[in-house]
Scaffold this motif. Sequence first.
Motif, PDB file in Angstrom:
ATOM      1  N   ASP A  59      -2.626 -16.024   4.239  1.00  0.00           N
ATOM      2  CA  ASP A  59      -1.626 -16.111   5.434  1.00  0.00           C
ATOM      3  C   ASP A  59      -1.350 -14.879   6.109  1.00  0.00           C
ATOM      4  O   ASP A  59      -1.068 -14.803   7.246  1.00  0.00           O
ATOM      5  N   ALA A  60      -1.477 -13.889   5.332  1.00  0.00           N
ATOM      6  CA  ALA A  60      -1.025 -12.474   5.752  1.00  0.00           C
ATOM      7  C   ALA A  60      -1.620 -11.557   4.706  1.00  0.00           C
ATOM      8  O   ALA A  60      -2.165 -11.745   3.741  1.00  0.00           O
ATOM      9  N   LEU A  61      -1.595  -9.987   5.197  1.00  0.00           N
ATOM     10  CA  LEU A  61      -2.148  -8.907   4.481  1.00  0.00           C
ATOM     11  C   LEU A  61      -1.057  -7.810   4.201  1.00  0.00           C
ATOM     12  O   LEU A  61      -0.567  -7.349   5.169  1.00  0.00           O
ATOM     13  N   VAL A  62      -0.843  -7.452   3.218  1.00  0.00           N
ATOM     14  CA  VAL A  62      -0.065  -6.186   2.810  1.00  0.00           C
ATOM     15  C   VAL A  62      -1.059  -5.052   2.533  1.00  0.00           C
ATOM     16  O   VAL A  62      -1.939  -5.188   1.532  1.00  0.00           O
ATOM     17  N   LEU A  63      -0.704  -3.962   3.121  1.00  0.00           N
ATOM     18  CA  LEU A  63      -1.580  -2.659   2.813  1.00  0.00           C
ATOM     19  C   LEU A  63      -0.702  -1.698   2.164  1.00  0.00           C
ATOM     20  O   LEU A  63      -0.081  -0.972   2.968  1.00  0.00           O
ATOM     21  N   PRO A  64      -0.631  -1.263   1.046  1.00  0.00           N
ATOM     22  CA  PRO A  64       0.198  -0.267   0.690  1.00  0.00           C
ATOM     23  C   PRO A  64      -0.168   1.197   0.628  1.00  0.00           C
ATOM     24  O   PRO A  64      -1.553   1.290   0.942  1.00  0.00           O
ATOM     25  N   GLY A  65       0.442   2.140   0.713  1.00  0.00           N
ATOM     26  CA  GLY A  65       0.011   3.591   0.861  1.00  0.00           C
ATOM     27  C   GLY A  65      -0.297   4.157  -0.324  1.00  0.00           C
ATOM     28  O   GLY A  65      -0.749   3.618  -1.412  1.00  0.00           O
ATOM     29  N   GLY A  66      -0.118   5.516  -0.279  1.00  0.00           N
ATOM     30  CA  GLY A  66      -0.492   6.362  -1.437  1.00  0.00           C
ATOM     31  C   GLY A  66      -1.717   7.200  -0.820  1.00  0.00           C
ATOM     32  O   GLY A  66      -2.282   6.439  -0.024  1.00  0.00           O
ATOM     33  N   LYS A 126      -3.890 -13.219  12.032  1.00  0.00           N
ATOM     34  CA  LYS A 126      -3.033 -13.069  10.762  1.00  0.00           C
ATOM     35  C   LYS A 126      -2.350 -11.802  10.919  1.00  0.00           C
ATOM     36  O   LYS A 126      -2.780 -10.876  11.005  1.00  0.00           O
ATOM     37  N   PRO A 127      -1.082 -12.094  10.293  1.00  0.00           N
ATOM     38  CA  PRO A 127      -0.114 -10.671  10.269  1.00  0.00           C
ATOM     39  C   PRO A 127      -0.575  -9.637   9.175  1.00  0.00           C
ATOM     40  O   PRO A 127      -0.949 -10.141   8.128  1.00  0.00           O
ATOM     41  N   VAL A 128      -0.367  -8.391   9.590  1.00  0.00           N
ATOM     42  CA  VAL A 128      -0.777  -7.460   8.636  1.00  0.00           C
ATOM     43  C   VAL A 128       0.572  -6.294   8.594  1.00  0.00           C
ATOM     44  O   VAL A 128       1.191  -6.226   9.508  1.00  0.00           O
ATOM     45  N   ALA A 129       0.888  -5.977   7.488  1.00  0.00           N
ATOM     46  CA  ALA A 129       1.710  -5.053   7.185  1.00  0.00           C
ATOM     47  C   ALA A 129       1.133  -3.915   6.426  1.00  0.00           C
ATOM     48  O   ALA A 129       0.672  -3.996   5.453  1.00  0.00           O
ATOM     49  N   ALA A 130       1.703  -2.460   6.918  1.00  0.00           N
ATOM     50  CA  ALA A 130       0.882  -1.481   6.376  1.00  0.00           C
ATOM     51  C   ALA A 130       2.082  -0.492   6.337  1.00  0.00           C
ATOM     52  O   ALA A 130       2.647  -0.177   7.223  1.00  0.00           O
ATOM     53  N   ILE A 131       2.063   0.482   4.988  1.00  0.00           N
ATOM     54  CA  ILE A 131       3.005   1.465   5.161  1.00  0.00           C
ATOM     55  C   ILE A 131       2.293   2.724   4.847  1.00  0.00           C
ATOM     56  O   ILE A 131       1.206   2.948   3.801  1.00  0.00           O
ATOM     57  N   CYS A 132       3.241   4.077   5.039  1.00  0.00           N
ATOM     58  CA  CYS A 132       2.639   5.177   4.521  1.00  0.00           C
ATOM     59  C   CYS A 132       1.399   5.682   5.115  1.00  0.00           C
ATOM     60  O   CYS A 132       1.121   5.674   6.301  1.00  0.00           O
TER      61      CYS A 132
END
Length: 184
Positions: free
Chosen positions: A75-82, A107-113
């Motif tokens: 339903d959604a995607l998270v993309l962690p950083g580093g 679909k919603p996506v959340a991405a950090i860093c």
Amino acid sequence: MAHDLKGRTIAFLAAPAGAEQVEVTEPWDGLRRAGADVRLISTAGTEIQMYDGLDKGDTFPVDAPLGHSVPDAFDALVLPGGVANPDFLRTVPEAVAFVRAFFDTGKPVAAICHAPWLLAEADVVRGRTLTSWPSLRTDLGNAGALWRDEEVQVCEAGPNTLVTSRKPADLPAFVKTAVDVFAA
């Protein structure tokens, strides 16, 4: 967390090594507390090596290899950083296609860093407003994004919603906003 994510399955995409541990664990825990079923997807192996800056962190089991994962199952995607995580993933055509499919299907996506590097490679930032680790500002601008130095940025341009944040210190706002967006 006020929102209920029961019945929602959220993918976390990470390389076999290099994801910033706290950028996986805090969103993971926050989404699970809200009721989501979270799954760790990786390009290879049965576990991934996390990092705390440049120091090795813990290892985490992979729920499914990228080659056996289809965006339609999530339903959604998270993309962690580093730094290493998105830098590696943007060289893997299947990872780039996986990310692009979330945008193509709304679909919603959340991405950090540093994760927005992967978004730039997937050519999904053009015309969007986002934030990231400050060193990506020029890269994202060259890819057509409008970059802002903000704790969290929500962009609803196009068929889906994109949540971005700059760094680990922004995680409380990032997690809260991701839960809100994923529950909508």
